[in-house]
Motif scaffolding. Structure first.
Motif, PDB file in Angstrom:
ATOM      1  N   ARG A 720      64.899 -69.444 -16.349  1.00 29.97           N
ATOM      2  CA  ARG A 720      65.964 -70.226 -15.981  1.00 29.97           C
ATOM      3  C   ARG A 720      66.919 -69.142 -16.838  1.00 29.97           C
ATOM      4  NH1 ARG A 720      62.694 -74.375 -17.400  1.00 29.97           N
ATOM      5  NH2 ARG A 720      62.987 -73.756 -19.452  1.00 29.97           N
ATOM      6  N   PHE A 721      66.533 -68.067 -17.665  1.00 32.85           N
ATOM      7  CA  PHE A 721      67.367 -67.295 -18.290  1.00 32.85           C
ATOM      8  C   PHE A 721      67.848 -65.818 -17.142  1.00 32.85           C
ATOM      9  CE2 PHE A 721      67.052 -69.528 -22.614  1.00 32.85           C
ATOM     10  CZ  PHE A 721      68.167 -70.018 -22.988  1.00 32.85           C
ATOM     11  N   CYS A 722      67.017 -65.081 -16.501  1.00 27.71           N
ATOM     12  CA  CYS A 722      67.041 -64.663 -16.276  1.00 27.71           C
ATOM     13  C   CYS A 722      68.692 -64.606 -14.599  1.00 27.71           C
ATOM     14  CB  CYS A 722      65.505 -63.913 -14.735  1.00 27.71           C
ATOM     15  SG  CYS A 722      65.851 -62.395 -14.414  1.00 27.71           S
ATOM     16  N   PRO A 723      68.849 -64.132 -14.996  1.00 24.84           N
ATOM     17  CA  PRO A 723      70.504 -63.964 -13.683  1.00 24.84           C
ATOM     18  C   PRO A 723      69.517 -63.738 -12.441  1.00 24.84           C
ATOM     19  CG  PRO A 723      70.763 -62.527 -14.851  1.00 24.84           C
ATOM     20  CD  PRO A 723      69.385 -63.009 -15.973  1.00 24.84           C
ATOM     21  N   TYR A 724      68.920 -62.570 -12.431  1.00 26.82           N
ATOM     22  CA  TYR A 724      68.263 -62.061 -10.735  1.00 26.82           C
ATOM     23  C   TYR A 724      67.505 -62.450 -10.795  1.00 26.82           C
ATOM     24  CZ  TYR A 724      71.471 -58.917 -14.111  1.00 26.82           C
ATOM     25  OH  TYR A 724      72.561 -58.530 -13.772  1.00 26.82           O
ATOM     26  N   GLY A 725      66.507 -63.951 -11.557  1.00 25.28           N
ATOM     27  CA  GLY A 725      65.287 -64.026 -10.250  1.00 25.28           C
ATOM     28  C   GLY A 725      64.018 -63.345 -10.258  1.00 25.28           C
ATOM     29  N   VAL A 726      63.752 -62.725 -11.126  1.00 28.53           N
ATOM     30  CA  VAL A 726      62.829 -61.711 -11.363  1.00 28.53           C
ATOM     31  C   VAL A 726      61.525 -62.091 -12.375  1.00 28.53           C
ATOM     32  CG1 VAL A 726      63.925 -59.704 -11.303  1.00 28.53           C
ATOM     33  CG2 VAL A 726      63.126 -60.261 -12.699  1.00 28.53           C
ATOM     34  N   ILE A 727      61.523 -63.619 -12.587  1.00 27.10           N
ATOM     35  CA  ILE A 727      59.961 -64.160 -13.618  1.00 27.10           C
ATOM     36  C   ILE A 727      59.749 -65.367 -12.430  1.00 27.10           C
ATOM     37  CG2 ILE A 727      59.361 -64.851 -15.421  1.00 27.10           C
ATOM     38  CD1 ILE A 727      61.756 -63.573 -16.326  1.00 27.10           C
ATOM     39  N   ARG A 728      58.191 -65.197 -12.377  1.00 26.84           N
ATOM     40  CA  ARG A 728      57.786 -66.208 -11.676  1.00 26.84           C
ATOM     41  C   ARG A 728      56.739 -66.660 -12.924  1.00 26.84           C
ATOM     42  NH1 ARG A 728      54.345 -63.078  -7.331  1.00 26.84           N
ATOM     43  NH2 ARG A 728      53.743 -65.325  -6.462  1.00 26.84           N
ATOM     44  N   MET A 729      56.620 -68.343 -12.461  1.00 24.74           N
ATOM     45  CA  MET A 729      55.613 -68.706 -13.473  1.00 24.74           C
ATOM     46  C   MET A 729      54.299 -69.182 -12.372  1.00 24.74           C
ATOM     47  SD  MET A 729      57.473 -69.200 -15.586  1.00 24.74           S
ATOM     48  CE  MET A 729      56.133 -69.944 -17.096  1.00 24.74           C
ATOM     49  N   GLU A 730      53.184 -68.370 -12.704  1.00 25.09           N
ATOM     50  CA  GLU A 730      52.172 -68.389 -11.496  1.00 25.09           C
ATOM     51  C   GLU A 730      50.738 -68.193 -12.994  1.00 25.09           C
ATOM     52  OE1 GLU A 730      51.389 -67.931  -7.985  1.00 25.09           O
ATOM     53  OE2 GLU A 730      54.120 -68.333  -7.593  1.00 25.09           O
ATOM     54  N   LYS A 731      49.481 -68.471 -11.734  1.00 23.25           N
ATOM     55  CA  LYS A 731      48.090 -68.947 -12.400  1.00 23.25           C
ATOM     56  C   LYS A 731      47.992 -67.624 -12.270  1.00 23.25           C
ATOM     57  CE  LYS A 731      47.659 -73.819 -11.725  1.00 23.25           C
ATOM     58  NZ  LYS A 731      47.218 -74.293 -10.787  1.00 23.25           N
ATOM     59  N   VAL A 732      46.584 -66.849 -12.600  1.00 28.27           N
ATOM     60  CA  VAL A 732      46.205 -65.750 -12.036  1.00 28.27           C
ATOM     61  C   VAL A 732      45.249 -65.997 -10.826  1.00 28.27           C
ATOM     62  CG1 VAL A 732      44.531 -63.387 -12.906  1.00 28.27           C
ATOM     63  CG2 VAL A 732      45.682 -64.611 -14.235  1.00 28.27           C
ATOM     64  N   PRO A 733      45.468 -65.526  -9.909  1.00 22.93           N
ATOM     65  CA  PRO A 733      44.903 -66.007  -8.415  1.00 22.93           C
ATOM     66  C   PRO A 733      43.181 -65.498  -8.534  1.00 22.93           C
ATOM     67  CG  PRO A 733      45.956 -63.595  -7.971  1.00 22.93           C
ATOM     68  CD  PRO A 733      46.666 -63.840  -9.575  1.00 22.93           C
ATOM     69  N   PRO A 734      41.947 -65.824  -8.435  1.00 24.89           N
ATOM     70  CA  PRO A 734      40.825 -65.829  -8.108  1.00 24.89           C
ATOM     71  C   PRO A 734      41.020 -64.079  -7.675  1.00 24.89           C
ATOM     72  CG  PRO A 734      41.693 -67.264  -6.363  1.00 24.89           C
ATOM     73  CD  PRO A 734      42.650 -66.953  -7.401  1.00 24.89           C
ATOM     74  N   LYS A 735      39.866 -63.917  -8.483  1.00 28.71           N
ATOM     75  CA  LYS A 735      39.376 -62.406  -8.105  1.00 28.71           C
ATOM     76  C   LYS A 735      38.331 -61.908  -6.535  1.00 28.71           C
ATOM     77  CE  LYS A 735      37.512 -58.752 -10.052  1.00 28.71           C
ATOM     78  NZ  LYS A 735      38.085 -57.470  -9.397  1.00 28.71           N
ATOM     79  N   LYS A 736      39.614 -60.723  -5.698  1.00 28.40           N
ATOM     80  CA  LYS A 736      39.459 -60.821  -4.230  1.00 28.40           C
ATOM     81  C   LYS A 736      38.171 -59.829  -4.466  1.00 28.40           C
ATOM     82  CE  LYS A 736      42.729 -58.745  -3.882  1.00 28.40           C
ATOM     83  NZ  LYS A 736      44.164 -57.983  -3.496  1.00 28.40           N
ATOM     84  N   PRO A 737      37.368 -60.189  -2.869  1.00 24.70           N
ATOM     85  CA  PRO A 737      35.972 -58.913  -2.362  1.00 24.70           C
ATOM     86  C   PRO A 737      36.316 -57.663  -2.633  1.00 24.70           C
ATOM     87  CG  PRO A 737      36.405 -60.831  -1.248  1.00 24.70           C
ATOM     88  CD  PRO A 737      37.270 -61.726  -2.007  1.00 24.70           C
ATOM     89  N   GLY A 738      35.997 -56.449  -3.167  1.00 26.54           N
ATOM     90  CA  GLY A 738      36.608 -55.417  -2.688  1.00 26.54           C
ATOM     91  C   GLY A 738      37.036 -55.164  -1.590  1.00 26.54           C
ATOM     92  N   LEU A 739      37.667 -53.626  -1.378  1.00 25.46           N
ATOM     93  CA  LEU A 739      38.388 -52.965  -0.491  1.00 25.46           C
ATOM     94  C   LEU A 739      37.259 -52.858   0.877  1.00 25.46           C
ATOM     95  CD1 LEU A 739      41.180 -51.816   0.943  1.00 25.46           C
ATOM     96  CD2 LEU A 739      40.532 -49.529  -0.002  1.00 25.46           C
ATOM     97  N   ILE A 740      35.627 -52.186   0.610  1.00 23.31           N
ATOM     98  CA  ILE A 740      35.202 -51.696   1.883  1.00 23.31           C
ATOM     99  C   ILE A 740      34.759 -53.766   1.835  1.00 23.31           C
ATOM    100  CG2 ILE A 740      32.638 -50.762   1.978  1.00 23.31           C
ATOM    101  CD1 ILE A 740      35.032 -48.813   1.498  1.00 23.31           C
ATOM    102  N   PRO A 741      34.387 -54.250   1.445  1.00 22.63           N
ATOM    103  CA  PRO A 741      34.101 -55.541   2.716  1.00 22.63           C
ATOM    104  C   PRO A 741      35.125 -55.659   2.978  1.00 22.63           C
ATOM    105  CG  PRO A 741      33.218 -55.662  -0.074  1.00 22.63           C
ATOM    106  CD  PRO A 741      33.356 -54.313   0.005  1.00 22.63           C
ATOM    107  N   TRP A 742      36.258 -55.873   2.332  1.00 24.69           N
ATOM    108  CA  TRP A 742      37.166 -56.427   3.317  1.00 24.69           C
ATOM    109  C   TRP A 742      37.537 -55.357   4.260  1.00 24.69           C
ATOM    110  CZ3 TRP A 742      42.042 -53.460   4.177  1.00 24.69           C
ATOM    111  CH2 TRP A 742      43.030 -54.457   5.473  1.00 24.69           C
TER     112      TRP A 742
END
Lengths: 815, 290
Positions: A720-742
Motif C-alpha cells: 500500500r505504501f509503495c507509490p509505484y505499485g512494484v510490490i506484489r503479495m504472492e505465493k511461491v508457485p510450484p516447481k516447474k519441470p526443467g528446460l529440456i523436458p519442456w
C-alpha cells in the motif's frame, strides 16, 4: 468493601490483565479495576478485524495469559479466557477518582463513591483512556465522541472528523467508504498539510477527496459546536456547517494531573515525559507502581511482561531479572569487563550523550534491538561506500574518520560519548568515510528505525543529534583543513529547513550568497534558457549547492528546487565568506569541484542559439523521469523502446531467478520519448515501503538494494505504501519441470512465471504462504540483475539518477 | 574496489547501446577477420583437382562451419536458461548475428562453389535459408521497435481493447433510435469486427474486408441521400465508428509490427532443426559413404 488487598491494579489493558492473572496464579490477593464493562478497552475499540502485531520478535512473553499476533477478536478471546481461567478478581465499571494513603494502606475512591483498600497500587491505565478533548464551546455536547468503533453504524449523517492524524483519517475513510451509507463526511486539519499521517493514509484521503467522498478543511479548527451544527474557523473566516456527529481524534496523553496527584513525579516538564521509575517499576510515591503505556512502553508484549514482573516485585522477588535478561546477557557476554546487564545498561546510558535522557528500563529496551561491540585498535568499524544506516555511539575509547580516501593517515578523531554514522541515518545513502577504532573501543550500534524513534521521542537526543550532524555535515563536505573551531560562527547561525517538493531554495538572478547542504532528499538545478526553464542537473543528498555565487561572485546563475521532500542546512553566506578569506585552500577545492558543472553550463551556452531541440528533449525527458520517481530512486530499470522487441525475456529471467515470480511488469508503466519506466522497484533513497513494516522485514542490502526478508507476515502495508505499485503479495508457485523436458516434450509451462491456471492445477507442491515480493536487484548474483543480463537487444538498462540525469541524456538526444 | 566495480555493473549508462553495436562492434570485427582469413586462404591455397569439401582446406572450413552452426543453435538454450554468472545475452546476440553472417562465407568456401542435387547442397540450402531469415530478423529487431514505440505512445494493447469494447457499447446505445437497415450497419461493426484478422492481414496491415470500414462506407452511402445534421443519431454513430476505426488502425499497426518481429522465427527456428538434421546426414554420409 473493607477487605484490604495486597495489590490494586488500575486498568485492565494488556499490562493490567497480565498483572491480575499472575497475582491470581501465585495467590496474591488483588483486585483489577476496570473503568468499562469489558477488558482492555483500547484493543476492544480497535476497528473490527484489525490485525495486531506482536513486536519485538526477540522478546519472550512472560505472562500467564497468551498473546501472539492476530486479529483483534482472537486476541480479546484469548485474554478473556486467560483472565477467567487464572481466576483473577476483576471489578468492572470501576473508575478510580482519587487515591489517598501511603504504602501499606492506600484507599482508592471510585466514581460511584465506593472505596477499595490496598497495600500497593499498580497503575496500568495506559494513555488511550485519556483522549485530548475538544476545547471549543459545545465540545462537551453528547454528539461529540472520541472513538469510532464501527463506521458502518452511521447512516445518512453529516459527520465531521476533527484531527487528521492516522486515526482521524482512517475514521473519515471508514465512514465514507460505502456510498450506500450516504454519510456526508468532512475532516478538519489544523495545519496546511497532512504530514502527521502515514503516506498511504494521506494518499487514500486525497483520492477520497478527489472522488468527492470526503471534504477536507485545512488550516481549520472548530470554534463552536451546537446541536446539528459546527462552526469552523477557516483561513478566510468562519463558516457554519451542518453536523450531526463529531468524531474528535486529537491524540491522547498521560492523565498527568491525576497521576501527579498521587505524588508521582515525571521525568521532565515536557509533554512527552513519563513518570520516573525505579528498575522495579516503582514510582517516586512508594508503593505505587506504573506499568504499560503510561510508563512509556506502548508494545503489548512489553506491557504483559511488566504486568507479570511488577507482581513478582511486589511479592518480594526483587531480584527477578526482566524477561529480556537472558537475551541481553547473551548479547553482551562477548564484551570485555565483567559487567551485568544492568551495569552495561547504566554504563552505556551514562557514557553516550544521546542516551543520557533515557531511563534504565528504556535503555534495556534499546539494547534489545541494538548491538554493543568491542573494537580493537585500528579495527575497521565500517568502510567508505558501504551500505548501512545505523547510528553508533561511543561508550568508551575513540574512533578515527579517514577523511581522505587517498591517504588513510589523515584522520579526524571522534571521542567518547559522541556518535557517528549519523549521515546514513538522515540521508539513507552510503557511508561517507571509513571509520576505525583509534584505541580499544566499545560502541553501541543502534538500528535506523530505533535511532529515529529515539530522535523523535527524546528531546535531548534530538538536539544532540541535530547539533552533531550539522557540524559534521559542514566539516565533511568542505573537507580537510577545517576544524570544528573554524566553523563555530557559521554553525551558530546554521539553520535546518524542511523543503517541500518543488520549492526553490535558490532562484536564478537572485543576489544572495547562502550555501545549502542537502541533508535529505534531492534537488534539481534548472536555468532559464530562451524563456524556458531547462533542467541542468540533479543533486543527491550529502552534497552542497549555492557555493558558486559565493566563490565566483555575481548573481545566482541557476534555480535549485527540491525534487522530493528534502531537508537542507542553510549556512549564512557572509559568515562563510569570512571563513573562505581565511582558508584559501578551501576556495581552490570548491573551484575544482565546480568544474564539471561549469562544463554543462558551457555546453548549454553553446547549444543556446543552435539546437533548442536537443535542449527541449533533454529537459522534457529529465522532467518525465523525475516525475516517475527516478529523482528519489537509487537504481531504476529503464527500457529503451527504440531497442525493445517486446520478447519479455526480462520478465522471464526475473521469474526464473526468483522462485518463479516475476518482480517486474515490462509493459506497464509510463513511456516518454521512447524511454519506458516499467513497473519495477526503484530502490528509493527513502523507501516508502519501509514506512510501516510490522516485523521490520524490509532492509537495504549491501549493494544498495531494498529487499524483504523471510520474516514478512504478508500484512500488505508495503504494497500500500509503495507509490509505484512494484510490490506484489504472492505465493511461491510450484516447481516447474526443467528446460529440456519442456523443449523436447512440452512438459510444464516453460520459462518465466507460470500462468495462473498452471499454478492452480499444480498447487500443493508450492508454498501456501503469501509473501510480499519485490525486486532485490538480484543481490548476491555474480552477474548482476537478471533482467539486464537477459535482454537480447540491450533495451533494458539499470541507471542511478546521478549518471542518467546528466550529460549522458544530452548525448542521447543528439544521436 | 570490488564493490565499486559491481556497482558499476548494476547501473552504467555507457553500457547503453544496442546489440548490433555491442562492445564497439566487437563481434563484427571478429566475423570480418574470420571471413577475410578464409577468403585469403581460399585464394592462396591451390586445391587439387579443384576446391571442394574433401580437401584439407575444405575439412578445416567444414569443421569450423559445423561447430559454428551447433554453437549458434545453442543461442536458444542460452536465452532460456537464466544462470547467475556473468554473461550478457546482448553480447551473445551480437555474436550470433555477426558470426551467423560469416557462416555464409565459410559455408560457401567450404563447398568450393560446388553444388548438386544431394544432401550436401540441401544442408547448404537450409543454412542459407536460416541465415536469410535471420538477416530479416536482425533488420526487424534493429528498425521495428522504434515504430512499435511510436505507434504505442503511452497506451497499451489492453487499453485499445478496452477502448474498442467501450466504443461498441456506445455504438449499441447510439443505434437504439435507428431503423432496422441502419441498425444492421452498426451491428456489422459491433458483431463482426475481427481485430487481428488472418496472418496475411496481420503481416500486411491491410484489412480490405474490415466490417467497421464497411459500416463506415455504408453509412457514407446513406449520408449521400440524407444530408448531415438531419439525423443526430446517425451522425453520432458515424463519429463513433470513425473513432473505433482509428483505434482499430492503431491496434492493427501494433499487431503488424509485432507479427513482423516474430514471423521470421517461424522459419528461422524450425529450419535450424532441419539444418541440424541435414548437417548430421551430410557429415555421416561424407565419412561413411564417400
Amino acid at each position: 468493601m473493607t477487605d484490604k488487598f495486597r495489590i490494586a491494579i488500575v486498568g485492565s489493558g494488556p499490562a493490567g490483565l497480565s498483572a491480575a492473572a499472575h497475582a491470581a496464579k501465585i495467590g496474591v490477593s488483588h483486585i483489577l479495576l476496570e473503568k468499562t464493562d469489558h477488558l482492555s478497552d483500547t484493543i476492544y475499540r480497535y476497528q473490527k478485524k484489525k490485525y495486531v502485531m506482536a513486536a519485538p520478535p526477540q522478546l519472550v512473553l512472560r505472562a500467564d495469559v497468551g498473546f501472539e499476533a492476530g486479529y483483534r477478536e482472537t486476541i480479546l478471546d484469548v485474554w478473556n479466557q486467560g483472565v477467567a481461567a487464572a481466576g483473577a478478581n476483576v471489578r468492572y465499571n470501576a473508575e478510580v477518582k482519587a487515591v489517598t494513603g501511603e504504602k501499606g494502606d492506600f484507599t482508592l475512591t471510585l466514581t460511584n463513591g465506593d472505596t477499595v483498600r490496598a497495600e500497593t497500587i499498580v497503575m496500568a491505565i495506559g494513555l488511550q483512556g485519556n483522549p485530548n478533548l475538544m476545547r471549543c464551546p459545545g465540545g462537551d455536547l453528547p454528539h461529540v465522541q472520541y472513538q469510532l468503533d464501527d463506521p458502518t453504524e452511521y447512516i445518512d449523517e453529516h459527520i465531521f472528523v476533527i484531527g487528521a492524524g492516522d486515526a482521524g483519517i482512517e475514521n473519515a475513510l471508514g465512514l465514507a467508504a460505502d456510498p450506500a451509507q450516504a454519510n456526508v463526511v468532512g475532516i478538519v486539519n489544523r495545519s496546511a498539510d497532512f504530514s502527521r499521517a502515514k503516506d498511504a493514509n494521506v494518499a487514500n484521503l486525497m483520492n477520497a477527496r478527489d472522488a468527492g467522498r470526503v471534504s477536507t478543511f485545512t488550516e481549520a479548527s472548530p470554534s463552536k459546536v451546537e446541536p446539528g451544527w459546527i462552526t469552523l474557523e477557516l483561513p478566510d473566516g468562519e463558516t457554519r456547517l451542518r453536523c450531526d456527529r463529531i468524531i474528535a481524534r486529537l491524540g491522547a496523553s498521560a492523565p498527568r494531573k491525576f497521576v501527579e496527584s498521587m505524588g508521582i513525579e515525571f521525568s521532565s516538564a515536557s509533554k512527552d515525559a513519563y513518570p520516573k521509575l525505579t528498575p522495579n517499576l516503582e514510582t517516586t510515591a512508594p508503593g505505587i507502581y506504573v506499568i504499560g503505556a503510561l510508563a512509556g512502553y506502548p508494545l503489548i508484549k512489553n506491557c504483559m511482561n511488566q504486568g507479570h514482573d511488577v507482581v513478582e516485585f511486589i511479592n518480594g522477588n526483587i531480584g527477578l531479572a526482566p524477561a529480556d535478561e537472558p537475551f541481553l546477557a547473551k548479547k553482551l557476554q562477548h564484551l570485555p569487563g565483567e559487567k551485568s546487564v544492568s551495569e552495561w545498561a547504566e554504563f552505556l546510558r551514562d557514557k553516550v550523550e544521546i542516551l543520557n535522557g533515557l531511563s534504565l528500563l528504556q535503555m534495556r529496551e534499546y539494547l534489545v534491538d541494538s548491538e554493543v561491540r568491542f573494537y580493537r585498535t585500528d579495527e575497521v568499524i565500517f568502510e567508505k561506500n558501504s551500505i548501512g544506516s545505523s547510528l553508533f555511539g561511543i561508550a568508551s575509547g575513540s574512533v578515527k574518520v579517514e577523511i581522505n580516501p587517498k591517504d588513510p593517515s589523515i584522520t579526524v578523531p571522534i571521542g567518547t560519548g559522541s556518535i557517528f554514522g549519523e549521515v546514513g541515518l538522515i540521508s539513507g545513502r552510503r557511508r561517507g568515510a571509513t571509520i576505525r577504532a583509534a584505541e580499544d573501543t566499545i560502541a553501541i550500534e543502534i538500528p535506523r528505525k530505533l535511532a529515529l524513534a529515539l530522535r523523535a521521542s527524546v528531546q535531548e537526543a534530538r538536539e544532540t543529534i541535530e547539533r552533531i550532524t550539522t557540524e559534521r555535515g559542514i566539516l565533511q563536505i568542505f573537507g580537510s583543513g577545517l576544524s570544528p573551531a573554524d566553523i563555530r560562527d557559521v554553525l551558530a547561525k546554521a539553520e535546518v529547513k524542511e523543503i517541500k517538493p518543488g520549492e526553490a531554495i535558490i532562484r536564478e538572478g537572485e543576489e544572495n550568497y547562502d550555501i545549502f547542504i542537502i541533508r535529505r532528499g534531492s534537488m534539481l538545478v534548472e536555468r532559464e534558457i530562451a524563456g524556458k526553464p531547462v533542467f541542468l542537473s540533479y543533486i543527491p543528498a550529502g552534497q552542497v549547492t549555492g557555493e558558486m555565487a559565493l566563490v565566483e561572485g555575481g548573481r545566482r546563475i541557476a534555480t535549485v528546487r527540491a525534487a522530493v521532500r528534502s531537508e537542507v542546512i542553510r549556512l549564512d553566506g557572509n559568515l562563510f565568506r569570512v571563513l573562505l578569506n581565511r582558508k584559501p585552500e578551501l576556495v581552490a577545492r570548491l573551484r575544482s569541484d565546480m568544474s564539471s558543472r561549469r562544463k554543462i553550463n558551457e555546453f548549454l551556452e553553446q547549444q543556446k542559439g543552435s539546437i533548442t531541440g536537443v535542449l527541449d528533449y533533454y529537459n522534457s525527458v529529465a522532467r518525465f523521469l523525475v516525475e516517475q520517481g527516478v529523482g528519489e530512486a537509487t537504481d531504476v530499470l529503464l527500457i529503451d523502446e527504440r531497442l525493445c522487441v517486446g520478447c519479455d525475456n526480462c520478465e522471464k529471467a526475473c521469474a526464473d531467478s526468483h522462485d518463479g515470480i516475476s518482480r517486474l511488469d515490462r509493459e506497464a508503466g509510463r513511456t516518454y520519448a521512447n524511454l519506458h519506466v516499467p513497473t519495477s522497484c526503484r530502490h528509493c533513497e527513502h523507501p516508502h515501503c519501509m514506512t510501516d513494516c510490522g516485523p521490520n522485514a524490509i532492509h537495504r542490502g549491501p549493494d544498495g538494494e531494498v529487499f524483504i526478508d523471510d520474516t514478512c507476515i504478508a500484512c500488505g502495508n508495503c504494497e500500500r505504501f509503495c507509490p509505484y505499485g512494484v510490490i506484489r503479495m504472492e505465493k511461491v508457485p510450484p516447481k516447474k519441470p526443467g528446460l529440456i523436458p519442456w523443449l523436447l516434450f512440452g512438459a510444464g509451462p516453460g520459462p518465466g512465471e507460470p500462468d495462473d491456471a498452471w499454478k492452480v492445477a499444480h498447487a500443493g507442491h508450492g508454498s501456501s504462504q503469501k509473501k510480499a515480493t519485490k525486486c532485490d536487484m538480484c543481490s548476491g548474483k555474480k552477474g548482476g540483475p537478471a533482467c539486464v543480463r537477459a535482454c537480447p537487444t540491450g533495451a533494458a538498462i539499470r541507471v542511478s539518477p546521478e549518471n542518467f540525469l546528466s550529460v549522458a541524456l544530452l548525448d542521447r538526444g543528439r544521436e | 574496489m570490488a564493490k565499486q566495480v559491481r556497482q558499476a555493473n548494476r547501473s552504467d549508462v555507457r553500457k547503453h547501446e544496442g546489440f548490433l553495436r555491442d562492445g564497439n562492434f566487437r563481434w563484427l570485427w571478429v566475423a570480418l577477420a574470420l571471413c577475410a582469413t578464409s577468403i585469403a586462404a581460399y585464394v592462396m591455397i591451390d586445391a587439387e583437382p579443384r576446391p571442394r569439401g574433401g580437401t584439407m582446406y575444405g575439412y578445416i572450413m567444414g569443421t569450423i562451419g559445423a561447430l559454428l552452426i551447433v554453437w549458434l543453435s545453442l543461442f536458444g538454450i542460452r536465452k532460456r536458461v537464466i544462470t547467475s554468472g556473468v554473461y550478457s545475452l546482448k553480447a551473445w546476440l551480437s555474436a550470433h548475428v555477426y558470426l551467423g553472417l560469416s557462416l555464409l562465407v565459410i559455408g560457401t568456401l567450404h563447398a568450393g562453389l560446388h553444388f548438386g542435387w544431394n544432401v550436401h547442397t540441401l544442408a547448404y540450402g537450409l543454412m542459407v535459408l536460416v541465415i536469410v531469415s535471420g538477416m530479416f530478423g536482425a533488420y526487424a529487431y534493429a528498425v521495428l521497435p522504434r515504430e512499435l514505440s511510436l505507434n504505442r505512445g503511452e497506451t497499451t494493447q489492453r487499453q485499445w481493447l478496452e477502448t474498442i469494447r467501450s466504443l461498441d457499447a456506445q455504438l449499441r446505445e447510439a443505434a437504439q433510435p435507428l431503423d432496422r437497415a441502419e441498425a444492421d450497419i452498426v451491428r456489422l461493426s459491433t458483431e463482426q469486427t475481427d481485430i487481428s484478422g488472418s496472418l496475411l492481414n496481420r503481416l500486411t496491415g491491410q484489412y480490405p474486408n474490415c466490417s467497421t470500414q464497411r459500416a463506415i462506407n455504408e453509412l457514407a452511402r446513406i449520408h449521400r441521400s440524407t444530408p448531415r445534421g438531419s439525423n443526430a443519431s446517425l451522425d453520432q454513430v458515424d463519429a463513433l465508428l470513425k473513432r473505433k476505426q482509428e483505434t482499430l488502425a492503431q491496434a492493427r499497426r501494433n499487431i503488424r509490427i509485432k507479427s513482423l518481429l516474430q514471423i521470421w522465427l517461424y522459419i528461422h527456428v524450425p529450419v535450424t532443426f532441419a539444418l541440424l538434421a541435414a548437417l548430421t546426414a551430410h557429415i555421416i554420409s561424407v565419412f561413411f559413404y564417400w
